[in-house]
Write a protein that holds these residues in place. Sequence first.
Motif, PDB file in Angstrom:
ATOM      1  N   ILE A 159       0.876  -1.159   0.157  1.00 35.22           N
ATOM      2  CA  ILE A 159      -0.031  -0.109   0.027  1.00 35.22           C
ATOM      3  C   ILE A 159       0.776   1.099   0.116  1.00 35.22           C
ATOM      4  O   ILE A 159       0.740   2.080  -0.747  1.00 35.22           O
ATOM      5  CB  ILE A 159      -0.887   0.037   1.217  1.00 35.22           C
ATOM      6  CG1 ILE A 159      -1.975  -1.257   1.167  1.00 35.22           C
ATOM      7  CG2 ILE A 159      -1.896   1.285   1.231  1.00 35.22           C
ATOM      8  CD1 ILE A 159      -2.835  -1.360   2.306  1.00 35.22           C
ATOM      9  N   ASP A 160       1.802   1.141   0.958  1.00 34.56           N
ATOM     10  CA  ASP A 160       2.653   2.436   1.140  1.00 34.56           C
ATOM     11  C   ASP A 160       3.918   2.228   0.980  1.00 34.56           C
ATOM     12  O   ASP A 160       4.982   3.041   0.697  1.00 34.56           O
ATOM     13  CB  ASP A 160       2.410   3.291   2.363  1.00 34.56           C
ATOM     14  CG  ASP A 160       2.830   2.301   3.566  1.00 34.56           C
ATOM     15  OD1 ASP A 160       3.629   1.263   3.465  1.00 34.56           O
ATOM     16  OD2 ASP A 160       2.242   2.474   4.631  1.00 34.56           O
ATOM     17  N   PHE A 161       4.478   1.111   0.483  1.00 36.23           N
ATOM     18  CA  PHE A 161       5.898   0.814   0.060  1.00 36.23           C
ATOM     19  C   PHE A 161       6.951   1.075   1.154  1.00 36.23           C
ATOM     20  O   PHE A 161       8.061   1.432   0.791  1.00 36.23           O
ATOM     21  CB  PHE A 161       6.315   1.097  -1.172  1.00 36.23           C
ATOM     22  CG  PHE A 161       5.370   0.531  -2.188  1.00 36.23           C
ATOM     23  CD1 PHE A 161       5.729  -0.671  -2.830  1.00 36.23           C
ATOM     24  CD2 PHE A 161       4.248   1.088  -2.831  1.00 36.23           C
ATOM     25  CE1 PHE A 161       5.142  -1.409  -3.667  1.00 36.23           C
ATOM     26  CE2 PHE A 161       3.464   0.471  -3.880  1.00 36.23           C
ATOM     27  CZ  PHE A 161       4.040  -0.944  -4.191  1.00 36.23           C
ATOM     28  N   GLY A 162       6.377   1.327   2.432  1.00 39.04           N
ATOM     29  CA  GLY A 162       7.502   1.494   3.515  1.00 39.04           C
ATOM     30  C   GLY A 162       7.597   3.141   3.590  1.00 39.04           C
ATOM     31  O   GLY A 162       8.485   3.674   4.381  1.00 39.04           O
ATOM     32  N   GLY A 163       6.875   3.815   2.897  1.00 41.36           N
ATOM     33  CA  GLY A 163       6.776   5.338   2.829  1.00 41.36           C
ATOM     34  C   GLY A 163       7.883   5.812   2.056  1.00 41.36           C
ATOM     35  O   GLY A 163       8.371   5.324   0.947  1.00 41.36           O
ATOM     36  N   CYS A 164       8.311   7.120   2.619  1.00 39.80           N
ATOM     37  CA  CYS A 164       9.428   7.670   1.884  1.00 39.80           C
ATOM     38  C   CYS A 164      10.839   7.437   2.185  1.00 39.80           C
ATOM     39  O   CYS A 164      11.220   7.494   3.226  1.00 39.80           O
ATOM     40  CB  CYS A 164       9.133   9.401   2.124  1.00 39.80           C
ATOM     41  SG  CYS A 164      10.249  10.372   1.283  1.00 39.80           S
ATOM     42  N   ARG A 165      11.574   6.964   1.058  1.00 38.97           N
ATOM     43  CA  ARG A 165      12.949   6.604   1.326  1.00 38.97           C
ATOM     44  C   ARG A 165      13.867   7.954   1.687  1.00 38.97           C
ATOM     45  O   ARG A 165      14.842   7.522   2.594  1.00 38.97           O
ATOM     46  CB  ARG A 165      13.723   6.157   0.240  1.00 38.97           C
ATOM     47  CG  ARG A 165      12.963   4.692  -0.237  1.00 38.97           C
ATOM     48  CD  ARG A 165      13.045   3.637   0.459  1.00 38.97           C
ATOM     49  NE  ARG A 165      11.799   3.711   1.264  1.00 38.97           N
ATOM     50  CZ  ARG A 165      11.835   3.546   2.649  1.00 38.97           C
ATOM     51  NH1 ARG A 165      12.942   3.524   3.092  1.00 38.97           N
ATOM     52  NH2 ARG A 165      10.511   3.521   3.258  1.00 38.97           N
ATOM     53  N   CYS A 166      13.652   9.082   1.155  1.00 38.50           N
ATOM     54  CA  CYS A 166      14.247  10.292   1.541  1.00 38.50           C
ATOM     55  C   CYS A 166      13.890  10.673   2.977  1.00 38.50           C
ATOM     56  O   CYS A 166      15.008  11.249   3.571  1.00 38.50           O
ATOM     57  CB  CYS A 166      14.008  11.316   0.492  1.00 38.50           C
ATOM     58  SG  CYS A 166      14.393  10.685  -1.122  1.00 38.50           S
ATOM     59  N   GLN A 167      12.715  10.322   3.362  1.00 38.98           N
ATOM     60  CA  GLN A 167      12.367  10.679   4.817  1.00 38.98           C
ATOM     61  C   GLN A 167      13.115  10.032   5.825  1.00 38.98           C
ATOM     62  O   GLN A 167      13.527  10.295   6.869  1.00 38.98           O
ATOM     63  CB  GLN A 167      10.875  11.013   4.773  1.00 38.98           C
ATOM     64  CG  GLN A 167      10.528  11.503   6.292  1.00 38.98           C
ATOM     65  CD  GLN A 167       9.233  12.113   6.072  1.00 38.98           C
ATOM     66  OE1 GLN A 167       9.342  13.289   5.575  1.00 38.98           O
ATOM     67  NE2 GLN A 167       8.052  11.530   6.368  1.00 38.98           N
ATOM     68  N   ALA A 168      13.197   8.511   5.417  1.00 42.80           N
ATOM     69  CA  ALA A 168      13.735   7.746   6.177  1.00 42.80           C
ATOM     70  C   ALA A 168      15.487   8.214   6.452  1.00 42.80           C
ATOM     71  O   ALA A 168      15.816   7.864   7.328  1.00 42.80           O
ATOM     72  CB  ALA A 168      13.469   6.299   5.593  1.00 42.80           C
ATOM     73  N   MET A 169      15.811   8.535   5.304  1.00 45.21           N
ATOM     74  CA  MET A 169      17.212   8.842   5.384  1.00 45.21           C
ATOM     75  C   MET A 169      17.425  10.059   6.141  1.00 45.21           C
ATOM     76  O   MET A 169      18.444  10.243   6.896  1.00 45.21           O
ATOM     77  CB  MET A 169      17.617   9.236   3.791  1.00 45.21           C
ATOM     78  CG  MET A 169      19.087   9.474   3.529  1.00 45.21           C
ATOM     79  SD  MET A 169      20.391   8.080   3.725  1.00 45.21           S
ATOM     80  CE  MET A 169      21.498   8.820   4.798  1.00 45.21           C
TER      81      MET A 169
END
Lengths: 368, 91
Positions: free
Chosen positions: A307-317
């Motif tokens: 559904i959300d693919f784990g959210g935002c990669r850049c935000q996790a970074m």
Amino acid sequence: MTVPPPIAMLAELTHRCPLSCPYCSNPLEMVRQETELDTDTWTRVFREAAELGVLQLHLSGGEPASRRDLTDLVKAAREAGLYTNLITSGIGLTERRLAELDAAGLDHVQLSLQGTNPEMADEIGGYKGGYKRKMQVAEWIGQIGFPLTLNAVLHRRNLHQLPRALEMAEEMGARRIEVATVQFHGWALKNRDALMPTREQAREATRIVTEARKRLKGRLVIDYVPADYHEDYPKRCMGGWGTSGLNVIPDGTVLPCHAAESIPHLSFERVQNRSLSEIWYESAAFNAYRGTEWMAEPCQSCERKTIDFGGCRCQAMAIVGDAAATDPVCIKSPHHGALQAQADAHAAQEGASLVYRVAPGKTAEPAE
Amino acid sequence: MLASDIPALPRGVRLHRDRVRGTWVLLAPERAVTLDQIGHAILSEVDGHRSFGEITQALADRYSAPVEQIRDDSASFLTALRNRRFLDVTP
């Protein structure tokens, strides 16, 4: 996984912009005018995009009207078979230029709104007289008959203007409004103290949007980007990495998303050296977070992972320091509580002043 | 939707043959809607002149299908497009 062809391409024609919005999501290091792609190269890229399967082209920036060849680029994109969408602040568009864009086949205009009155809009945009010119541009857009989307960017300072923004969209004859609560990427990260909405503001915005969607059904379509940090589930960023969209920045570098350069271990290829198709299907950067195999826990076993693919990669970074981590917005992330506390702390900085966007080469090529 | 209503695609909304995916799509502001055969057949009849009643009758004749069923399917399809502002309807 089978990689689908992309549907949309964001073409950042230039990083130049007459405005200095504190929430600018462009990176701190911007591309200078001398290294911008020329008209012929963009034309080739548009053709490659259409052949690859792109249907929607978003012409953005910076301010795309700062490009003198904007009309030629629109014409080239239409000839390639793309649906052309101009994402603009309106500054740099004259009545004559809009007529030329009309003749070139421009399909749609998305006009940004920094505030619903001159005091707010000009303060946020850092550009005196900007609001007045924007209103004039909106009138010309209406006279020509371009379909219009108003893009209201909202944050702690102007969220109280949301009801008026909805009225303005109707008055302008817009079919659509994007109610976009500021997302913190690029330059905007410097302004979290000044712009973070309070939890109450975020809730109130959701209430207003829910009510307005019912009331305006069939008249005005509302796309809503909620205040990310206050949510319990992350955004479905880009519809999944390398799944539906790609982004070409002014110097020809191709990114899986607008902020992807903030992930330091990824390297990106350029349209000058490789075809768009090879970059989309084969490059390491586009394959890095495709699908779900890259995920660790809690994402890997999560029922929402597609559904959300784990959210935002850049935000996790940016927040956790690991681009493969669960977006800390997610309630299942071990960093969720800390992020919520951080959001409340930012939102409580009442006196924080705006840090305006600083850009190189700003006056090099004045728009008409 | 009434039989006398006249549907029309507004400016900025158009049918497009997607050669890469081998389908028809409806292109609209910042959206692309994949059309199945039925959706494409309905929208191909929408010309801004003919009424909903005329369109559904023409489709029923062409596909030798009961007009009531065509009418119900077309009404829900077109109403969904209308709610997204992808279709104008003049009474």
